[in-house]
Design a protein around this motif. Structure first.
Motif, PDB file in Angstrom:
ATOM      1  N   GLN A  21       0.828  -1.198   0.000  1.00 49.84           N
ATOM      2  CA  GLN A  21       0.000   0.000   0.000  1.00 49.84           C
ATOM      3  C   GLN A  21       0.867   1.255   0.000  1.00 49.84           C
ATOM      4  OE1 GLN A  21      -3.321   0.440   0.080  1.00 49.84           O
ATOM      5  NE2 GLN A  21      -4.147  -1.588   0.537  1.00 49.84           N
ATOM      6  N   TRP A  22       0.411   2.270  -0.743  1.00 48.86           N
ATOM      7  CA  TRP A  22       1.037   3.583  -0.655  1.00 48.86           C
ATOM      8  C   TRP A  22       0.403   4.356   0.491  1.00 48.86           C
ATOM      9  CZ3 TRP A  22       5.097   5.888  -3.028  1.00 48.86           C
ATOM     10  CH2 TRP A  22       5.613   5.276  -4.173  1.00 48.86           C
ATOM     11  N   GLY A  23       1.231   5.062   1.256  1.00 49.40           N
ATOM     12  CA  GLY A  23       0.693   5.955   2.276  1.00 49.40           C
ATOM     13  C   GLY A  23       0.080   7.159   1.593  1.00 49.40           C
ATOM     14  N   TYR A  24      -1.070   7.601   2.033  1.00 48.42           N
ATOM     15  CA  TYR A  24      -1.769   8.690   1.345  1.00 48.42           C
ATOM     16  C   TYR A  24      -1.162  10.054   1.646  1.00 48.42           C
ATOM     17  CZ  TYR A  24      -5.431  11.797  -0.306  1.00 48.42           C
ATOM     18  OH  TYR A  24      -6.101  12.788  -0.954  1.00 48.42           O
ATOM     19  N   LYS A  67       6.870  10.368   0.633  1.00 50.39           N
ATOM     20  CA  LYS A  67       5.936   9.311   0.246  1.00 50.39           C
ATOM     21  C   LYS A  67       6.390   8.017   0.893  1.00 50.39           C
ATOM     22  CE  LYS A  67       5.634  11.266  -4.430  1.00 50.39           C
ATOM     23  NZ  LYS A  67       5.745  10.954  -5.866  1.00 50.39           N
ATOM     24  N   SER A  68       5.430   7.175   1.257  1.00 57.17           N
ATOM     25  CA  SER A  68       5.800   5.890   1.862  1.00 57.17           C
ATOM     26  C   SER A  68       5.074   4.740   1.174  1.00 57.17           C
ATOM     27  CB  SER A  68       5.483   5.883   3.359  1.00 57.17           C
ATOM     28  OG  SER A  68       4.096   6.066   3.585  1.00 57.17           O
ATOM     29  N   LEU A  69       5.830   3.705   0.849  1.00 53.80           N
ATOM     30  CA  LEU A  69       5.279   2.483   0.267  1.00 53.80           C
ATOM     31  C   LEU A  69       5.420   1.387   1.315  1.00 53.80           C
ATOM     32  CD1 LEU A  69       4.108   0.968  -2.154  1.00 53.80           C
ATOM     33  CD2 LEU A  69       6.448   0.548  -2.931  1.00 53.80           C
ATOM     34  N   LYS A  70       4.278   0.842   1.755  1.00 53.89           N
ATOM     35  CA  LYS A  70       4.258  -0.145   2.837  1.00 53.89           C
ATOM     36  C   LYS A  70       4.246  -1.553   2.250  1.00 53.89           C
ATOM     37  CE  LYS A  70       1.746   3.263   5.537  1.00 53.89           C
ATOM     38  NZ  LYS A  70       0.528   3.606   6.302  1.00 53.89           N
ATOM     39  N   ILE A  71       5.285  -2.306   2.556  1.00 53.03           N
ATOM     40  CA  ILE A  71       5.443  -3.638   1.967  1.00 53.03           C
ATOM     41  C   ILE A  71       5.418  -4.705   3.061  1.00 53.03           C
ATOM     42  CG2 ILE A  71       6.953  -5.115   0.599  1.00 53.03           C
ATOM     43  CD1 ILE A  71       8.040  -2.608  -0.724  1.00 53.03           C
ATOM     44  N   PRO A  72       4.430  -5.589   3.057  1.00 48.36           N
ATOM     45  CA  PRO A  72       4.343  -6.640   4.080  1.00 48.36           C
ATOM     46  C   PRO A  72       5.496  -7.631   3.977  1.00 48.36           C
ATOM     47  CG  PRO A  72       2.265  -6.389   2.885  1.00 48.36           C
ATOM     48  CD  PRO A  72       3.311  -5.641   2.117  1.00 48.36           C
ATOM     49  N   ALA A  73       5.794  -8.300   5.084  1.00 45.16           N
ATOM     50  CA  ALA A  73       6.780  -9.384   5.065  1.00 45.16           C
ATOM     51  C   ALA A  73       6.171 -10.585   4.339  1.00 45.16           C
ATOM     52  CB  ALA A  73       7.155  -9.765   6.492  1.00 45.16           C
TER      53      ALA A  73
END
Length: 272
Positions: A21-24, A67-73
């Motif tokens: 997910q991208w952080g908004y 900007k932040s891109l959230k990447i799960p393990a």
């Protein structure tokens, strides 16, 4: 994606997602201290790019685009815990402990730390505030802010300059700043703030520089960049629309067609 922001002064944030997910929010208004529980956070900010990995802590300076891109393990959800170090709380702390800091901080604005036992325990202690926000109060939240400030200064005394930099952005060159940062999806008010101007002053100076209002220029510049990426870099719009400041693909398609008269796909067919 689930994000929890307790009502206790909006001091703590818990992020959890099971897919990329991208952080908004792309403007950081206050100092932020974040702990990566699982997964990774890829951060794209004004001074470069970085990756926050599991068990690392990020201290981010206020008043910057990021900007932040959230990447799960691979086998777990993405999880991160953040505490917002608000300017008003830092000023209260400075008044209590007679801290005078009038210099502008000139070091790195995003610092990654390997937490010691104290800092790890601190973030664990925030879990009850996140899971039971209705049982907390403003005084309790402020006590955790004070604890974070003390821990940071204990880890690195030089963080005092970072934390207690209460100066506001100074007036800088609009053209250089906008050409470097137009890809960030933020309000015109935030662009004005980061160039050291009031909104009215920013709009006035912007038109003098670009001969077009800022909101219209941002839209046009992003679309021109999109056209370049599609036609000269062979990139897919689904891969870059968020990175160019568009909120969703529908928004991008509509804006592109309004400017060029055709959809991105149709523009490729016509060129051939």
């Amino acid at each position: 994606m689930a994000t929890v922001i307790p009502y206790i002064n909006n001091s703590f944030v818990y992020s959890c997602t099971s897919k990329e997910q991208w952080g908004y929010e792309q403007f950081v208004p206050e100092h932020t201290l974040a702990f990566q529980v699982s997964g990774e956070t890829h951060i794209f900010h004004q001074q470069g790019n970085m990756v926050l990995k599991k068990n690392q802590v990020l201290l981010a300076h206020r008043n910057q685009f990021a900007k932040s891109l959230k990447i799960p393990a691979a086998d777990k959800e993405y999880k991160a815990i953040s505490i917002i170090l608000k300017t008003e709380d830092l000023k209260k702390y400075a008044a209590i402990y007679n801290i005078e800091q009038n210099k502008k901080y000139t070091g790195r604005w995003n610092v990654v730390l390997k937490p010691d036992g104290f800092l790890k325990s601190y973030f664990q202690s925030l879990i009850p505030y996140l899971e039971q926000p209705h049982k907390g109060n403003v005084k309790m939240a402020f006590s955790k802010v004070i604890e974070a400030i003390e821990l940071l200064q204990n880890i690195r005394p030089e963080f005092r300059e970072f934390l207690f930099d209460f100066t506001e952005p100074y007036k800088i060159d609009i053209e250089e700043f906008m050409l470097k940062n137009f890809r960030f999806n933020s309000s015109v008010e935030n662009f004005a703030k980061l160039t050291g101007r009031s909104l009215a002053g920013f709009k006035r100076d912007f038109i003098k520089t670009f001969n077009i209002p800022p909101a219209k220029w941002l839209k046009e510049k992003r679309l021109e960049e999109a056209y370049y990426l599609i036609h000269h870099k062979s990139e897919k719009q689904s891969d870059f629309y968020l990175n160019l400041g568009f909120e969703n693909l529908s928004h991008f398609y509509t804006a592109f067609k309004q400017k060029y008269g055709v959809t991105p796909t149709e523009s490729l067919i016509i060129k051939k």
